[in-house]
Design an enzyme around this catalytic site. Sequence first.
Site, PDB file in Angstrom:
ATOM      1  N   CYS A 120       0.827  -1.198   0.000  1.00 56.14           N
ATOM      2  CA  CYS A 120       0.000   0.000   0.000  1.00 56.14           C
ATOM      3  C   CYS A 120       0.867   1.256   0.000  1.00 56.14           C
ATOM      4  CB  CYS A 120      -0.936   0.000   1.210  1.00 56.14           C
ATOM      5  SG  CYS A 120      -2.225   1.257   1.147  1.00 56.14           S
ATOM      6  N   CYS A 121       1.884   1.287   0.849  1.00 59.64           N
ATOM      7  CA  CYS A 121       2.801   2.436   0.883  1.00 59.64           C
ATOM      8  C   CYS A 121       3.535   2.597  -0.448  1.00 59.64           C
ATOM      9  CB  CYS A 121       3.811   2.265   2.011  1.00 59.64           C
ATOM     10  SG  CYS A 121       3.172   2.611   3.660  1.00 59.64           S
ATOM     11  N   CYS A 203      -1.011   8.208   7.464  1.00 60.25           N
ATOM     12  CA  CYS A 203      -2.365   7.951   6.971  1.00 60.25           C
ATOM     13  C   CYS A 203      -3.283   7.579   8.138  1.00 60.25           C
ATOM     14  CB  CYS A 203      -2.350   6.826   5.948  1.00 60.25           C
ATOM     15  SG  CYS A 203      -1.491   7.248   4.405  1.00 60.25           S
ATOM     16  N   CYS A 206      -3.654   3.942   9.526  1.00 62.09           N
ATOM     17  CA  CYS A 206      -2.427   3.305  10.016  1.00 62.09           C
ATOM     18  C   CYS A 206      -1.738   4.116  11.110  1.00 62.09           C
ATOM     19  CB  CYS A 206      -1.453   3.082   8.860  1.00 62.09           C
ATOM     20  SG  CYS A 206      -2.120   2.090   7.518  1.00 62.09           S
ATOM     21  N   CYS A 229       7.841   3.852   5.757  1.00 62.82           N
ATOM     22  CA  CYS A 229       6.949   3.686   4.606  1.00 62.82           C
ATOM     23  C   CYS A 229       7.684   3.233   3.349  1.00 62.82           C
ATOM     24  CB  CYS A 229       6.209   4.990   4.320  1.00 62.82           C
ATOM     25  SG  CYS A 229       7.260   6.355   3.784  1.00 62.82           S
TER      26      CYS A 229
END
Length: 232
Positions: A120-121, A203, A206, A229
Amino acid sequence: MVALTTRDEMKALAEKAGDELEGATALEILGWADEQFGPSWAVASSMADTVLPSLAAKVRPGVDVLFLDTGYHFAETLGTRDAAAATLPVTIRTVLPHQTVAEQDASFGARLYERNPDQCCALRKVMPLRKALKDYGAWASGLRRDEASTRAGVKVVEWDDSRGMVKLNPIAAWTQDDIDRYIVDNGVLVNPLLFDGYGSVGCAPCTRRIAPGEDARAGRWAGSGKIECGIH
């Protein structure tokens, strides 16, 4: 400005500066970058605060400040970005991922950040920043050595081998006290979440508030074992 044409020349320049500028002020480090690269350098900011954009603007008014809009930010973070754009002499460039959150959900399934936070990062931060930085010869981050053990060896100027460019860490040697003092002395914008129990702001899905005595970054990807990240 020095005309450097090869990767090896740029790397040598960064490594030499990393040694020679150790102990220099943040403004001196950014001033060196401006002498070397003219307008071809930028700042990356997460908008936890605007210390680095504020410093960079003193060296080059109108400097590009890159903000990675992942689609998962707190409203307070977006508000800090907008306030910075309205009050600082900088050019905010909002950098977007290739896919919206909805498109990513369709491709990889919902809540990828829970199942594979590294992916995702990569999709929402690392790859978009890589694309945006192709316009520049150097970039500046707000990394500090006291933030985490993974950052203890950060140099004030480094060679960013993965991107083939110079990376500046002008406040690497600053402590939290230095940050707090600069904010007060210069009236710097701060993300209000930092006054609401958050030690570090990422985010929303998270990031959690930290408990008294916890490391400032303990609320990032809590319980996952992830601590960075991937940008740095």
